[in-house]
Design an enzyme around this catalytic site. Structure first.
Site, PDB file in Angstrom:
ATOM      1  N   GLY A  41       0.852  -1.169   0.000  1.00 31.93           N
ATOM      2  CA  GLY A  41       0.000   0.000   0.000  1.00 31.93           C
ATOM      3  C   GLY A  41       0.893   1.225   0.000  1.00 31.93           C
ATOM      4  CE1 TYR A  42       4.252   2.188  -3.521  1.00 30.41           C
ATOM      5  CE2 TYR A  42       2.295   0.887  -3.954  1.00 30.41           C
ATOM      6  CZ  TYR A  42       3.656   1.067  -4.052  1.00 30.41           C
ATOM      7  OH  TYR A  42       4.427   0.118  -4.674  1.00 30.41           O
ATOM      8  CG  LEU A  43       1.678   5.214   4.120  1.00 31.16           C
ATOM      9  CD1 LEU A  43       2.794   5.003   5.115  1.00 31.16           C
ATOM     10  CD2 LEU A  43       0.351   5.364   4.818  1.00 31.16           C
TER      11      LEU A  43
END
Length: 167
Positions: A41-43
């Site tokens: 997942g990407y912040l």
């Protein structure tokens, strides 16, 4: 990945790699010596500083990647192992879109190709990466390797998570 020493201390890490589409998945995977599931997942997907959360088997990592060099082979990469509890706390903060893939280690001569077979929304995409000691390092490409996509931002995992498979 390699360290740069600054007064005897690790100042930063550089990721130097090339990336390819895989032409013949079956031949490639017959040579795999290890395989494991990955969720990413990407912040942040800012090209100057991508922040990734990765869960790989029972391990989790927080990774920050800087902007790529003009040829796409090199960028700063900092990675820290975190607990699964920490990863689960950060997971709701991730942007919409994620990566699910199985990574296969495929050794060839003295090199190691990491072959990612993407799943879910990216099903059908298979990429191979090879980490290098320098951007100028020569490598022997096996016959199952297809088109080189090094530096093509459409094939960065952060871009794939947001936009899907390039057409």
């Amino acid at each position: 990945m390699r360290s740069i020493l600054y007064f005897g201390l690790k100042a930063k890490m550089l990721e130097i790699e090339r990336k390819f589409l895989v032409r013949n998945v079956d031949i490639c995977l017959e040579m795999a010596t290890a395989s494991f599931a990955i969720f990413q997942g990407y912040l942040s997907v800012d090209p100057a500083r991508t922040v990734r959360l990765r869960i790989q088997n029972e391990h989790a990592f927080l990774t920050i990647k800087g902007a790529s060099s003009s040829d796409g082979t090199t960028r700063v990469e900092w990675e820290k192992a975190i607990s699964l509890d920490e990863a689960n706390t950060l997971l709701p903060l991730c942007l919409p879109g994620s990566i699910q893939k199985t990574r296969h280690h495929v050794p060839l001569n003295e090199s190691l190709f990491e072959v990612d077979v993407f799943e879910a929304a990216l099903s059908g995409l298979v990429l191979a990466e090879i980490e290098l000691k320098s951007a100028a390092q020569k490598i022997e490409l096996p016959n199952w390797i297809g088109k080189e996509v090094t530096g093509d931002k459409r094939y960065y995992n952060s871009h794939l998570a947001q936009h899907g498979i390039p057409t």
